[in-house]
Design a protein around this motif. Structure first.
Motif, PDB file in Angstrom:
ATOM      1  N   PRO A   1       0.820  -1.227   0.000  1.00  0.00           N
ATOM      2  CA  PRO A   1       0.000   0.000   0.000  1.00  0.00           C
ATOM      3  C   PRO A   1       0.850   1.272   0.000  1.00  0.00           C
ATOM      4  N   GLY A   2       2.013   1.219   0.635  1.00  0.00           N
ATOM      5  CA  GLY A   2       2.910   2.366   0.641  1.00  0.00           C
ATOM      6  C   GLY A   2       3.452   2.677  -0.746  1.00  0.00           C
ATOM      7  N   ILE A   3       3.733   1.632  -1.518  1.00  0.00           N
ATOM      8  CA  ILE A   3       4.189   1.828  -2.897  1.00  0.00           C
ATOM      9  C   ILE A   3       3.091   2.486  -3.719  1.00  0.00           C
ATOM     10  N   VAL A   4       1.856   2.042  -3.538  1.00  0.00           N
ATOM     11  CA  VAL A   4       0.739   2.639  -4.281  1.00  0.00           C
ATOM     12  C   VAL A   4       0.567   4.109  -3.866  1.00  0.00           C
ATOM     13  N   ASP A   5       0.698   4.414  -2.585  1.00  0.00           N
ATOM     14  CA  ASP A   5       0.639   5.805  -2.126  1.00  0.00           C
ATOM     15  C   ASP A   5       1.717   6.645  -2.816  1.00  0.00           C
ATOM     16  N   PHE A   6       2.936   6.104  -2.851  1.00  0.00           N
ATOM     17  CA  PHE A   6       4.066   6.779  -3.481  1.00  0.00           C
ATOM     18  C   PHE A   6       3.799   7.021  -4.969  1.00  0.00           C
ATOM     19  N   PHE A   7       3.253   6.013  -5.641  1.00  0.00           N
ATOM     20  CA  PHE A   7       2.938   6.145  -7.062  1.00  0.00           C
ATOM     21  C   PHE A   7       1.816   7.158  -7.292  1.00  0.00           C
ATOM     22  N   GLU A   8       0.809   7.167  -6.431  1.00  0.00           N
ATOM     23  CA  GLU A   8      -0.282   8.137  -6.577  1.00  0.00           C
ATOM     24  C   GLU A   8       0.239   9.568  -6.418  1.00  0.00           C
ATOM     25  N   GLU A   9       1.186   9.757  -5.505  1.00  0.00           N
ATOM     26  CA  GLU A   9       1.799  11.075  -5.347  1.00  0.00           C
ATOM     27  C   GLU A   9       2.592  11.452  -6.596  1.00  0.00           C
ATOM     28  N   GLY A  10       3.282  10.477  -7.192  1.00  0.00           N
ATOM     29  CA  GLY A  10       4.032  10.726  -8.422  1.00  0.00           C
ATOM     30  C   GLY A  10       3.118  11.110  -9.575  1.00  0.00           C
ATOM     31  N   VAL A  11       1.975  10.443  -9.665  1.00  0.00           N
ATOM     32  CA  VAL A  11       0.997  10.776 -10.709  1.00  0.00           C
ATOM     33  C   VAL A  11       0.480  12.189 -10.490  1.00  0.00           C
ATOM     34  N   ALA A  12       0.175  12.525  -9.234  1.00  0.00           N
ATOM     35  CA  ALA A  12      -0.340  13.864  -8.920  1.00  0.00           C
ATOM     36  C   ALA A  12       0.688  14.949  -9.237  1.00  0.00           C
ATOM     37  N   ALA A  13       1.977  14.610  -9.095  1.00  0.00           N
ATOM     38  CA  ALA A  13       3.042  15.566  -9.396  1.00  0.00           C
ATOM     39  C   ALA A  13       3.419  15.550 -10.873  1.00  0.00           C
ATOM     40  N   ASP A  14       2.715  14.734 -11.657  1.00  0.00           N
ATOM     41  CA  ASP A  14       2.938  14.621 -13.101  1.00  0.00           C
ATOM     42  C   ASP A  14       4.361  14.164 -13.429  1.00  0.00           C
ATOM     43  N   LYS A  15       4.827  13.167 -12.682  1.00  0.00           N
ATOM     44  CA  LYS A  15       6.149  12.595 -12.919  1.00  0.00           C
ATOM     45  C   LYS A  15       5.991  11.218 -13.528  1.00  0.00           C
ATOM     46  N   GLY A  16       6.939  10.818 -14.338  1.00  0.00           N
ATOM     47  CA  GLY A  16       6.965   9.466 -14.874  1.00  0.00           C
ATOM     48  C   GLY A  16       7.427   8.500 -13.802  1.00  0.00           C
ATOM     49  N   VAL A  17       7.039   7.271 -13.933  1.00  0.00           N
ATOM     50  CA  VAL A  17       7.369   6.278 -12.919  1.00  0.00           C
ATOM     51  C   VAL A  17       8.879   6.071 -12.809  1.00  0.00           C
ATOM     52  N   LEU A  18       9.581   6.126 -13.933  1.00  0.00           N
ATOM     53  CA  LEU A  18      11.022   5.935 -13.883  1.00  0.00           C
ATOM     54  C   LEU A  18      11.739   7.132 -13.262  1.00  0.00           C
ATOM     55  N   GLU A  19      11.117   8.307 -13.270  1.00  0.00           N
ATOM     56  CA  GLU A  19      11.667   9.455 -12.555  1.00  0.00           C
ATOM     57  C   GLU A  19      11.631   9.211 -11.051  1.00  0.00           C
ATOM     58  N   LEU A  20      10.637   8.456 -10.605  1.00  0.00           N
ATOM     59  CA  LEU A  20      10.482   8.192  -9.172  1.00  0.00           C
ATOM     60  C   LEU A  20      11.422   7.109  -8.672  1.00  0.00           C
TER      61      LEU A  20
END
Length: 108
Positions: free
Chosen positions: A53-72
């Motif tokens: 669930p923490g990974i999904v939270d982290f990914f949702e924040e990345g989506v909200a910040a308009d970042k690509g997954v590989l940037e994260l």
């Protein structure tokens, strides 16, 4: 574990999967690869712990910040996952301990 606990666990897992499906396709692909890797080598507490669930939270924040997954996470998914679980006991650690003991130690 009671039936009620099993039902509640399934509800939580389905809600988790729904959150993953709401992510953009590139995030979903990386998440599934991370999940596969972590279920192979990850910590003993993975199914019940806060890691997925923490990974999904982290990914949702990345989506909200308009970042690509590989940037994260970078280009090496396994190295990122290893960093997440570096201080957690894994199934490999438990197995290594079981075979490194004295002969017959498991029978005690």
């Amino acid at each position: 574990m009671s039936i009620q606990d099993i039902i509640e666990g399934k509800k939580q897992w389905r809600a988790h999967v729904a959150r993953v499906r709401a992510l953009p396709p590139d995030y979903q692909i990386v998440y599934k690869e991370m999940q596969k890797y972590l279920f192979k080598v990850g910590p003993i507490s993975l199914p019940d712990g806060p890691l997925l669930p923490g990974i999904v939270d982290f990914f949702e924040e990345g989506v909200a910040a308009d970042k690509g997954v590989l940037e994260l996470i970078g280009t090496d998914v396994a190295a990122f996952c290893d960093g997440l679980v570096k201080d957690s006991p894994t199934y490999a650690d438990a197995y290594q301990e079981s075979i490194s003991g004295e002969p017959g130690a498991a029978a005690k």
